[in-house]
Design a protein around this motif. Structure first.
Motif, short mmCIF file in Angstrom:
data_model
loop_
_atom_site.label_atom_id
_atom_site.label_comp_id
_atom_site.label_asym_id
_atom_site.label_seq_id
_atom_site.Cartn_x
_atom_site.Cartn_y
_atom_site.Cartn_z
N GLU A 188 18.76 -34.10 48.83
CA GLU A 188 19.10 -32.76 48.34
C GLU A 188 20.15 -32.17 49.28
N GLY A 189 21.27 -31.75 48.72
CA GLY A 189 22.35 -31.22 49.54
C GLY A 189 22.85 -32.27 50.52
N ASP A 190 22.91 -31.90 51.79
CA ASP A 190 23.35 -32.83 52.84
C ASP A 190 22.18 -33.48 53.56
N ASN A 191 20.98 -33.38 52.98
CA ASN A 191 19.79 -33.86 53.68
C ASN A 191 19.13 -35.01 52.94
N ASP A 192 18.56 -35.93 53.71
CA ASP A 192 17.70 -37.00 53.20
C ASP A 192 16.26 -36.68 53.57
N TYR A 193 15.40 -36.61 52.56
CA TYR A 193 13.98 -36.33 52.78
C TYR A 193 13.18 -37.60 52.50
N TYR A 194 12.25 -37.91 53.40
CA TYR A 194 11.29 -38.98 53.16
C TYR A 194 9.90 -38.37 53.23
N PHE A 195 9.07 -38.76 52.26
CA PHE A 195 7.71 -38.24 52.17
C PHE A 195 6.72 -39.38 52.36
N PHE A 196 5.89 -39.25 53.36
CA PHE A 196 4.81 -40.20 53.61
C PHE A 196 3.52 -39.61 53.04
N VAL A 197 2.86 -40.35 52.17
CA VAL A 197 1.59 -39.90 51.61
C VAL A 197 0.49 -40.76 52.22
N LYS A 198 -0.38 -40.13 53.03
CA LYS A 198 -1.39 -40.86 53.78
C LYS A 198 -2.57 -41.25 52.90
N GLU A 199 -3.49 -42.00 53.51
CA GLU A 199 -4.65 -42.49 52.78
C GLU A 199 -5.47 -41.36 52.17
N GLY A 250 -4.32 -38.54 51.11
CA GLY A 250 -3.52 -37.73 50.20
C GLY A 250 -2.62 -36.72 50.89
N GLU A 251 -2.73 -36.57 52.20
CA GLU A 251 -1.88 -35.63 52.91
C GLU A 251 -0.42 -36.08 52.82
N VAL A 252 0.46 -35.13 52.59
CA VAL A 252 1.89 -35.41 52.47
C VAL A 252 2.59 -34.94 53.75
N VAL A 253 3.35 -35.85 54.36
CA VAL A 253 4.11 -35.52 55.56
C VAL A 253 5.60 -35.71 55.25
N GLN A 254 6.37 -34.65 55.47
CA GLN A 254 7.81 -34.69 55.18
C GLN A 254 8.62 -34.92 56.45
N THR A 255 9.65 -35.77 56.35
CA THR A 255 10.66 -35.88 57.40
C THR A 255 12.02 -35.58 56.77
N LYS A 256 12.93 -35.12 57.59
CA LYS A 256 14.23 -34.66 57.08
C LYS A 256 15.32 -34.98 58.09
N LYS A 257 16.46 -35.48 57.55
CA LYS A 257 17.61 -35.75 58.41
C LYS A 257 18.89 -35.35 57.66
N SER A 258 19.77 -34.69 58.38
CA SER A 258 21.03 -34.25 57.77
C SER A 258 22.02 -35.40 57.71
N ARG A 259 22.79 -35.46 56.60
CA ARG A 259 23.87 -36.41 56.47
C ARG A 259 25.21 -35.81 56.89
N ALA A 260 25.20 -34.54 57.26
CA ALA A 260 26.45 -33.86 57.64
C ALA A 260 27.01 -34.49 58.91
N SER A 261 28.32 -34.58 58.97
CA SER A 261 28.97 -35.23 60.11
C SER A 261 29.32 -34.25 61.23
N ASN A 262 29.14 -32.96 60.98
CA ASN A 262 29.58 -31.96 61.96
C ASN A 262 28.44 -31.26 62.68
N ILE A 263 27.23 -31.84 62.69
CA ILE A 263 26.13 -31.19 63.39
C ILE A 263 26.31 -31.41 64.89
N ASP A 264 25.92 -30.42 65.68
CA ASP A 264 26.10 -30.52 67.12
C ASP A 264 24.99 -31.36 67.75
N GLU A 265 25.19 -31.72 69.00
CA GLU A 265 24.27 -32.62 69.68
C GLU A 265 22.88 -32.02 69.82
N GLN A 266 22.78 -30.72 70.09
CA GLN A 266 21.49 -30.08 70.26
C GLN A 266 20.70 -30.09 68.97
N THR A 267 21.38 -29.83 67.85
CA THR A 267 20.71 -29.87 66.54
C THR A 267 20.21 -31.27 66.24
#
Length: 397
Positions: A116-127, A129-146
């Motif tokens: 979605e947008g500039d982000n890749d989301y991965y959803f882990f669904v545990k045994e 049923g709990e859903v855990v989301q991870t997110k990473k930006s595909r943007a090339s201009n994010i700063d090092e701290q971000t």
């Protein structure tokens, strides 16, 4: 000739624009209805973002595509590479959204992907049923701290998933946040700690098939009907023509998921010029002129493919051409020279355009190419101009 080139480029631009706005990349597949019935047909294989929003499907026997939302069907899948989309409702940054998630792995811990947008989301669904989301930006201009905070958030999230394996958390922390790496780590975790849930099922069988860019290599050979106008030699008849051998090798870069009809191509070409002509001399006798030289050229341009999914794919091509002949050698023999020989040599460089077309005949993952290219007169140094039309057979792999 410049007018023809501009016209060809304009025509390809119109075709590309139409393709980009209304692209179609049909693949065999099926949909799964909400009542769990399977209907086979053709699915439009589009970008990841478009695939997540809707499914364009044409059932076998039908003549038009129909668009399905995540509410209309429970999922759809491509036959060729196993990519599987399922209707899911997941929290995206805390907001519940319904979309077609790419189902990557089924096991004790299931794994889904959603862009979605500039982000890749991965959803882990545990045994449980709990859903855990991870997110990473595909943007090339994010700063090092971000980027650091983003990585820390990912590690914190997967620590909630792989509770029995510090190694799995470490592998993601030190590895790449890519689909293939996440599948590998999750699958290893499932097979070691979640065997009671049955065998893992990896739906995307070959991730290389899903890459947005595809490279193919070309080797070819053939003949060129060529012409040379060698005014530098100061012959009364500076025009030469004939057939010369030609070989080439190149690479093509295509975009099968986004712009399936368009490809970029680059090719190196070698030709061995060797021609003769005659001109009046004295006493009604003729002198004979010979010209020879080795040409190295490079061709870079666009290729438009018609019906890219058919067994035989017609195409048109247009682009730029640059060449060099290190040494053009000429000989003249005639009665005005006492039947002796007069020789000379010079170098030639030039640039121009090419246009042509042909067909690719598919043979499994490879293809046989039959092509015709025309390289019109190229303005050169040293008052020398060459042009040719080539007829080649090649192999794409």
């Amino acid at each position: 000739m410049r007018h023809y080139f501009r016209t060809a480029v304009f025509a390809l631009a119109l075709i590309w624009t139409g393709q980009a706005l209304g692209q179609s990349n049909p693949k065999k597949g099926y949909i799964i209805t909400n009542s769990q019935d399977t209907i086979y047909g053709t699915v439009d294989y589009r970008s990841n973002t478009k695939n997540a929003k809707s499914c364009l499907f044409q059932a076998n026997g039908e003549t038009t595509f129909k668009e399905y939302s995540p509410k209309d069907i429970s999922g759809y899948r491509f036959d060729e590479d196993g990519i599987f989309y399922v209707s899911r409702t997941f929290p995206v940054d805390g907001v519940q959204k319904e979309f077609f998630a790419e189902f990557l792995l089924k096991g004790g811990v299931c794994l889904y992907y959603y862009p979605e947008g500039d982000n890749d989301y991965y959803f882990f669904v545990k045994e449980d049923g709990e859903v855990v989301q991870t997110k990473k930006s595909r943007a090339s201009n994010i700063d090092e701290q971000t980027a650091i905070h983003e990585k820390q958030a990912i590690v914190a999230a997967v620590s909630k998933v792989f509770t029995k394996s510090p190694k799995a958390v470490y592998d993601i922390q030190k590895g790449t946040y890519r689909k293939d790496n996440l599948i590998r780590v999750t699958r290893a975790y499932d097979e070691e700690f979640c065997s009671e849930y049955g065998d893992c099922v990896q739906f995307e069988q070959d991730i290389k098939k899903a890459l947005p860019v595809k490279f193919r290599f070309l080797v070819e050979a053939g003949v060129a009907a060529g012409k040379v106008k060698a005014e530098y030699a100061h012959f009364d008849n500076p025009d030469f023509s004939g057939a010369v051998p030609l070989v080439g090798a190149g690479i093509e870069m295509s975009f099968p998921r986004h712009i399936p009809n368009l490809a970029l191509q680059a090719k190196l070409v070698y030709m061995n010029w060797s021609m003769k002509n005659t001109e009046p001399a004295i006493n009604d006798k003729e002198s004979e002129n010979k010209i020879s030289g080795s040409e190295f050229g490079i061709m870079v341009g666009l290729k438009y493919q018609f019906f890219p999914n058919s067994p035989v794919v017609p195409f048109l091509a247009v682009g730029g051409h640059a060449m060099t002949i290190g040494k053009f050698e000429v000989e003249q023999r005639g009665p005005h020279l006492g039947n002796g020989v007069q020789s000379d040599s010079w170098g030639v460089n030039g640039i121009g355009v090419y246009f042509g077309g042909g067909i690719d005949i598919k043979a499994g993952k490879h293809a046989v190419r039959l092509a015709v290219n025309h390289v019109p007169g190229r303005g050169h140094m040293n008052k020398t101009e060459t042009s040719y039309t080539s007829f080649t057979a090649g192999f794409l792999f």
